[in-house]
Scaffold this active site. Structure first.
Site: not given
Ligand code: PEP
Length: 253
Positions: A93, A95, A170
């Protein structure tokens, strides 16, 4: 596509007993034909897996260790995750790449560990805003795919790839469905090159980035989009269930 769509919830560092109860109750109200997965924080996996034991909803993790066992404080192995009821794990991911400095090489090790333990890897990839503005999206995705998957043996196991442009995560600014379709077509072609056509056709390619109950269907209608990875909207159980209902409408008969 000859496979049913997949919707995966990524709770990130959110949730607790209340959200677990509400989410379990919400998904159990339906019999989705789409493949549904929820990735809560590690500590809740075991409980959720037990609550959902008699359902088709899969439980997964948001990460997995690249190590198998030993002196690696704070790590959780693929084998341990399998033992407590995980069926999939999210790998790479953005992050984790940005905050915990993961890279394509560590993702590849994790993909192999997951497969060896019997977990479906959900490999995340995507470009940041600067790379996008410089027209580097395909180059970035090419490297992420090839460096994480080349030489990986699936041996009939499932793999899932999630395209998640970092600028859309996000931010409330989802990519356009047309852009997603274009990039998913590119991902599919590369997967054919890395594996082969029948294998690539079995891989669900998800879109993630500000998906919500109002825009989900636009992505699900696009060619080569075989599911969604949902962050923020998965923290509202009714919204997540609505997205799963929408995905179930595009199941293969
Ligand atoms: C994610 O972090 O995998 C994601 C898709 O977040 P969001 O839907 O909040 O954009």
């Amino acid at each position: 596509m000859n496979k049913n769509p997949m919707v995966i919830a990524n709770w990130k560092l959110n949730g607790g007993t209340d959200l677990i109860c509400a989410s379990v109750a919400s998904v159990l109200q339906h019999d989705f034909c789409a493949q549904i997965g929820i990735a809560p924080p590690y500590v809740y996996i075991s409980d959720m897996a037990n609550f959902l034991r008699n359902s088709k909803v899969m439980i997964g993790s948001q990460n997995v260790s690249k190590f198998e066992s030993g002196a690696f404080t704070g790590e959780t192995s693929a084998q341990m995750l399998k033992e407590v009821g995980c069926q999939f794990c999210i790998i790479g991911h953005s992050e984790r790449r940005q905050v915990f400095l993961e890279n394509n090489a560590s993702c590849k090790t994790k993909v192999k560990r997951a497969l060896a333990a019997g977990l479906m890897p959900v490999l995340c990839l995507g470009e940041n805003e600067q790379q996008r503005n410089l027209g580097l999206t395909n180059d970035i995705i090419y490297r992420q795919l090839h460096e994480s998957l080349e030489g990986v043996e699936l041996n009939g196991m499932d793999l899932c790839v999630a395209y998640e442009p970092i600028w859309a995560i996000g931010s409330g600014k989802a990519a356009s469905p047309e852009t997603v379709a274009e990039i998913h077509a590119f991902i599919y072609q590369e997967l054919i090159g890395i594996f082969d056509k029948p294998t690539a056709a079995r891989i669900n390619i998800l879109y993630g980035g500000s998906v919500n109950k109002d825009n989900a269907e636009y992505f699900l209608q696009m060619p080569n989009v075989s599911g969604l990875l949902v962050g923020g909207a998965s923290l509202v159980p009714e919204h997540f269930a609505q997205i799963c209902v929408l995905a179930s409408k595009s199941c293969a008969i």
